[in-house]
Design a protein around this motif. Structure first.
Motif, PDB file in Angstrom:
ATOM      1  N   ASN A 213      14.939 -10.083  -1.322  1.00 52.27           N
ATOM      2  CA  ASN A 213      15.024  -9.783  -2.754  1.00 52.27           C
ATOM      3  C   ASN A 213      15.786  -8.479  -2.965  1.00 52.27           C
ATOM      4  O   ASN A 213      15.362  -7.423  -2.516  1.00 52.27           O
ATOM      5  N   ASP A 214      16.907  -8.548  -3.652  1.00 56.14           N
ATOM      6  CA  ASP A 214      17.739  -7.359  -3.862  1.00 56.14           C
ATOM      7  C   ASP A 214      17.136  -6.363  -4.851  1.00 56.14           C
ATOM      8  O   ASP A 214      17.676  -5.275  -5.045  1.00 56.14           O
ATOM      9  N   ALA A 215      16.035  -6.737  -5.478  1.00 56.75           N
ATOM     10  CA  ALA A 215      15.412  -5.838  -6.459  1.00 56.75           C
ATOM     11  C   ALA A 215      14.837  -4.598  -5.788  1.00 56.75           C
ATOM     12  O   ALA A 215      14.697  -3.548  -6.421  1.00 56.75           O
ATOM     13  N   PHE A 216      14.494  -4.715  -4.479  1.00 58.20           N
ATOM     14  CA  PHE A 216      13.926  -3.586  -3.740  1.00 58.20           C
ATOM     15  C   PHE A 216      14.829  -3.210  -2.577  1.00 58.20           C
ATOM     16  O   PHE A 216      15.287  -4.076  -1.827  1.00 58.20           O
ATOM     17  N   GLU A 217      15.081  -1.930  -2.394  1.00 55.50           N
ATOM     18  CA  GLU A 217      15.740  -1.444  -1.191  1.00 55.50           C
ATOM     19  C   GLU A 217      14.718  -1.497  -0.064  1.00 55.50           C
ATOM     20  O   GLU A 217      13.513  -1.364  -0.304  1.00 55.50           O
ATOM     21  N   SER A 218      15.186  -1.668   1.189  1.00 55.81           N
ATOM     22  CA  SER A 218      14.258  -1.811   2.308  1.00 55.81           C
ATOM     23  C   SER A 218      13.409  -0.561   2.503  1.00 55.81           C
ATOM     24  O   SER A 218      12.230  -0.651   2.881  1.00 55.81           O
ATOM     25  N   SER A 219      13.996   0.626   2.248  1.00 58.23           N
ATOM     26  CA  SER A 219      13.234   1.873   2.402  1.00 58.23           C
ATOM     27  C   SER A 219      12.066   1.910   1.421  1.00 58.23           C
ATOM     28  O   SER A 219      10.973   2.377   1.751  1.00 58.23           O
ATOM     29  N   THR A 220      12.292   1.400   0.229  1.00 54.98           N
ATOM     30  CA  THR A 220      11.229   1.332  -0.784  1.00 54.98           C
ATOM     31  C   THR A 220      10.206   0.269  -0.404  1.00 54.98           C
ATOM     32  O   THR A 220       8.993   0.498  -0.458  1.00 54.98           O
ATOM     33  N   LEU A 221      10.697  -0.906   0.006  1.00 58.13           N
ATOM     34  CA  LEU A 221       9.806  -2.022   0.295  1.00 58.13           C
ATOM     35  C   LEU A 221       8.890  -1.730   1.476  1.00 58.13           C
ATOM     36  O   LEU A 221       7.680  -1.988   1.411  1.00 58.13           O
ATOM     37  N   PHE A 222       9.437  -1.185   2.574  1.00 51.80           N
ATOM     38  CA  PHE A 222       8.613  -0.903   3.746  1.00 51.80           C
ATOM     39  C   PHE A 222       7.562   0.160   3.441  1.00 51.80           C
ATOM     40  O   PHE A 222       6.439   0.097   3.946  1.00 51.80           O
ATOM     41  N   THR A 223       7.935   1.144   2.631  1.00 52.64           N
ATOM     42  CA  THR A 223       6.968   2.178   2.256  1.00 52.64           C
ATOM     43  C   THR A 223       5.817   1.565   1.466  1.00 52.64           C
ATOM     44  O   THR A 223       4.640   1.791   1.776  1.00 52.64           O
ATOM     45  N   ILE A 224       6.159   0.787   0.439  1.00 51.44           N
ATOM     46  CA  ILE A 224       5.130   0.154  -0.387  1.00 51.44           C
ATOM     47  C   ILE A 224       4.271  -0.792   0.452  1.00 51.44           C
ATOM     48  O   ILE A 224       3.038  -0.797   0.347  1.00 51.44           O
ATOM     49  N   ASN A 225       4.914  -1.590   1.312  1.00 51.01           N
ATOM     50  CA  ASN A 225       4.204  -2.569   2.134  1.00 51.01           C
ATOM     51  C   ASN A 225       3.180  -1.894   3.043  1.00 51.01           C
ATOM     52  O   ASN A 225       1.995  -2.261   3.052  1.00 51.01           O
ATOM     53  N   ASN A 226       3.623  -0.889   3.811  1.00 53.38           N
ATOM     54  CA  ASN A 226       2.723  -0.232   4.760  1.00 53.38           C
ATOM     55  C   ASN A 226       1.581   0.501   4.071  1.00 53.38           C
ATOM     56  O   ASN A 226       0.425   0.426   4.500  1.00 53.38           O
ATOM     57  N   VAL A 227       1.905   1.226   3.010  1.00 58.31           N
ATOM     58  CA  VAL A 227       0.878   2.007   2.324  1.00 58.31           C
ATOM     59  C   VAL A 227      -0.107   1.083   1.610  1.00 58.31           C
ATOM     60  O   VAL A 227      -1.319   1.336   1.604  1.00 58.31           O
ATOM     61  N   ALA A 228       0.396  -0.005   1.030  1.00 51.61           N
ATOM     62  CA  ALA A 228      -0.492  -0.961   0.359  1.00 51.61           C
ATOM     63  C   ALA A 228      -1.445  -1.605   1.359  1.00 51.61           C
ATOM     64  O   ALA A 228      -2.630  -1.818   1.056  1.00 51.61           O
ATOM     65  N   ILE A 229      -0.966  -1.900   2.565  1.00 50.03           N
ATOM     66  CA  ILE A 229      -1.830  -2.469   3.603  1.00 50.03           C
ATOM     67  C   ILE A 229      -2.932  -1.479   3.969  1.00 50.03           C
ATOM     68  O   ILE A 229      -4.098  -1.852   4.141  1.00 50.03           O
ATOM     69  N   VAL A 230      -2.566  -0.190   4.066  1.00 48.35           N
ATOM     70  CA  VAL A 230      -3.558   0.850   4.372  1.00 48.35           C
ATOM     71  C   VAL A 230      -4.625   0.900   3.276  1.00 48.35           C
ATOM     72  O   VAL A 230      -5.823   0.962   3.553  1.00 48.35           O
ATOM     73  N   ILE A 231      -4.193   0.867   2.003  1.00 47.09           N
ATOM     74  CA  ILE A 231      -5.137   0.932   0.881  1.00 47.09           C
ATOM     75  C   ILE A 231      -6.092  -0.255   0.905  1.00 47.09           C
ATOM     76  O   ILE A 231      -7.320  -0.089   0.874  1.00 47.09           O
ATOM     77  N   VAL A 232      -5.528  -1.462   0.967  1.00 49.46           N
ATOM     78  CA  VAL A 232      -6.352  -2.673   0.905  1.00 49.46           C
ATOM     79  C   VAL A 232      -7.266  -2.777   2.127  1.00 49.46           C
ATOM     80  O   VAL A 232      -8.449  -3.115   2.006  1.00 49.46           O
ATOM     81  N   SER A 233      -6.724  -2.440   3.322  1.00 53.79           N
ATOM     82  CA  SER A 233      -7.532  -2.496   4.542  1.00 53.79           C
ATOM     83  C   SER A 233      -8.685  -1.500   4.486  1.00 53.79           C
ATOM     84  O   SER A 233      -9.803  -1.798   4.917  1.00 53.79           O
ATOM     85  N   THR A 234      -8.402  -0.313   3.956  1.00 55.04           N
ATOM     86  CA  THR A 234      -9.442   0.712   3.826  1.00 55.04           C
ATOM     87  C   THR A 234     -10.548   0.247   2.885  1.00 55.04           C
ATOM     88  O   THR A 234     -11.745   0.394   3.174  1.00 55.04           O
ATOM     89  N   LEU A 235     -10.153  -0.352   1.764  1.00 53.74           N
ATOM     90  CA  LEU A 235     -11.135  -0.845   0.794  1.00 53.74           C
ATOM     91  C   LEU A 235     -11.945  -2.015   1.357  1.00 53.74           C
ATOM     92  O   LEU A 235     -13.154  -2.117   1.132  1.00 53.74           O
ATOM     93  N   VAL A 236     -11.271  -2.903   2.111  1.00 52.41           N
ATOM     94  CA  VAL A 236     -11.970  -4.021   2.741  1.00 52.41           C
ATOM     95  C   VAL A 236     -12.967  -3.507   3.771  1.00 52.41           C
ATOM     96  O   VAL A 236     -14.109  -3.992   3.862  1.00 52.41           O
ATOM     97  N   GLY A 237     -12.548  -2.511   4.553  1.00 53.68           N
ATOM     98  CA  GLY A 237     -13.444  -1.911   5.542  1.00 53.68           C
ATOM     99  C   GLY A 237     -14.670  -1.304   4.888  1.00 53.68           C
ATOM    100  O   GLY A 237     -15.792  -1.403   5.405  1.00 53.68           O
ATOM    101  N   LEU A 238     -14.470  -0.693   3.731  1.00 54.80           N
ATOM    102  CA  LEU A 238     -15.573  -0.074   2.989  1.00 54.80           C
ATOM    103  C   LEU A 238     -16.525  -1.123   2.422  1.00 54.80           C
ATOM    104  O   LEU A 238     -17.746  -1.028   2.575  1.00 54.80           O
TER     105      LEU A 238
END
Length: 286
Positions: free
Chosen positions: A233-258
């Motif tokens: 998807n050209d709407a996101f640059e890869s630098s933006t997408l990878f940052t959002i992807n990794n950080v979002a996984i950390v957030i959701v995983s942390t909340l699931v763990g809690l």
């Protein structure tokens, strides 16, 4: 955006499944091998364009899939060694902070934008990853830096290569068969390791490990598929997408763990989640 969200959800699903592996004493290597077989089969069964397996090596992305498949298995072992030598917290932090590698190459190779807001967002996101991942362990392990560094470089290399191969060699209709092929290659390398381990110590494969591998294989396949589709998807640059992807996984995983596993949620973790959300917002706006 929907593909990115689905990639995050399926990647978080992997975190949940690995948690249960520990609870039910699953042999991770055997389950990983079965998981690769399942993901390989799904890739070919769901492919939009059928290619004979005997002709896969002729595809322009095959050499890249070969490297990625080998890296998948290698990084799995590096993660295991990092957890043993340095602790789970260090493993999580090194793996997720590797996002700086594809972000850096995205800017260099694809001339992606570099704005003050984007840099601030990425820095905040990295701080958030650290604070969200760090655990107050009673006996913090202080091992060699070799394995965390290898994990950092290896995880970042996988994301960078994935973006490069997807951009230059993988047609939109070949995403599924490309993903299936790299999982098949990973299964081949995992099989070799299993053979070596079996020669050293003979033991049954176990129905439990097969079932666990099947359960893992489905979300693993879709986590890669949706990440590649998000990269297309050209709407996101890869630098933006990878940052959002990794950080979002950390957030959701942390909340699931809690919520699901009742993990302890320190003040650092809470600050980390709050900063992660801020980082995602800034990077997205930028």
């Amino acid at each position: 955006m929907i593909f990115l969200a689905l990639s995050v959800l399926f990647s978080t699903g992997l975190f949940v499944i690995f948690k249960y592996f520990g609870i039910y004493k699953v042999d991770v290597l055997k389950a990983i091998f079965v998981n690769y077989i399942v993901a390989f089969a799904m890739g070919f069964l769901l492919a939009e364009r059928q290619i004979p397996i005997s002709e896969i090596y002729l595809e322009p992305w095959f050499s890249g899939a070969l490297v990625l498949g080998a890296l998948f298995v290698s990084i799995f072992f590096v993660m295991a060694m990092t957890a043993q030598k340095n602790g789970v917290s260090v493993t999580s932090i090194a793996g997720k902070m590797s996002v700086v590698v594809p972000v850096f190459f995205g800017i260099i190779l694809y001339n992606e934008s570099v704005t003050f807001l984007k840099i601030v967002g990425i820095v905040i996101a990295l701080i958030a990853v650290y604070l969200s991942s760090v655990k107050e362990e009673k006996s913090e392990k202080k091992g060699t830096l070799l394995f965390p560094v290898l994990l950092f470089i290896g995880s970042g290399t996988i994301d960078t290569l994935l973006k490069y191969i997807q951009t230059n060699h993988v047609a939109e209709q070949d995403v599924s068969i490309f993903s299936g092929s790299l999982f098949g290659i990973a299964a081949f390398f995992a099989f070799i390791i299993l053979i070596i381990k079996t020669i050293k110590k003979r033991e049954t494969f176990g129905l439990k490990n097969i079932i666990a591998g099947i359960i893992l294989g489905v979300p693993n396949y879709f986590s890669i598929i949706f990440l590649i589709k998000a990269l297309q998807n050209d709407a996101f640059e890869s630098s933006t997408l990878f940052t959002i992807n990794n950080v979002a996984i950390v957030i959701v995983s942390t909340l699931v763990g809690l919520l699901l596993f009742k993990e302890k949620f320190s003040l650092k973790n809470k600050i980390g989640v709050a900063l992660a959300i801020l980082g995602i917002v800034l990077v997205t706006i930028a």
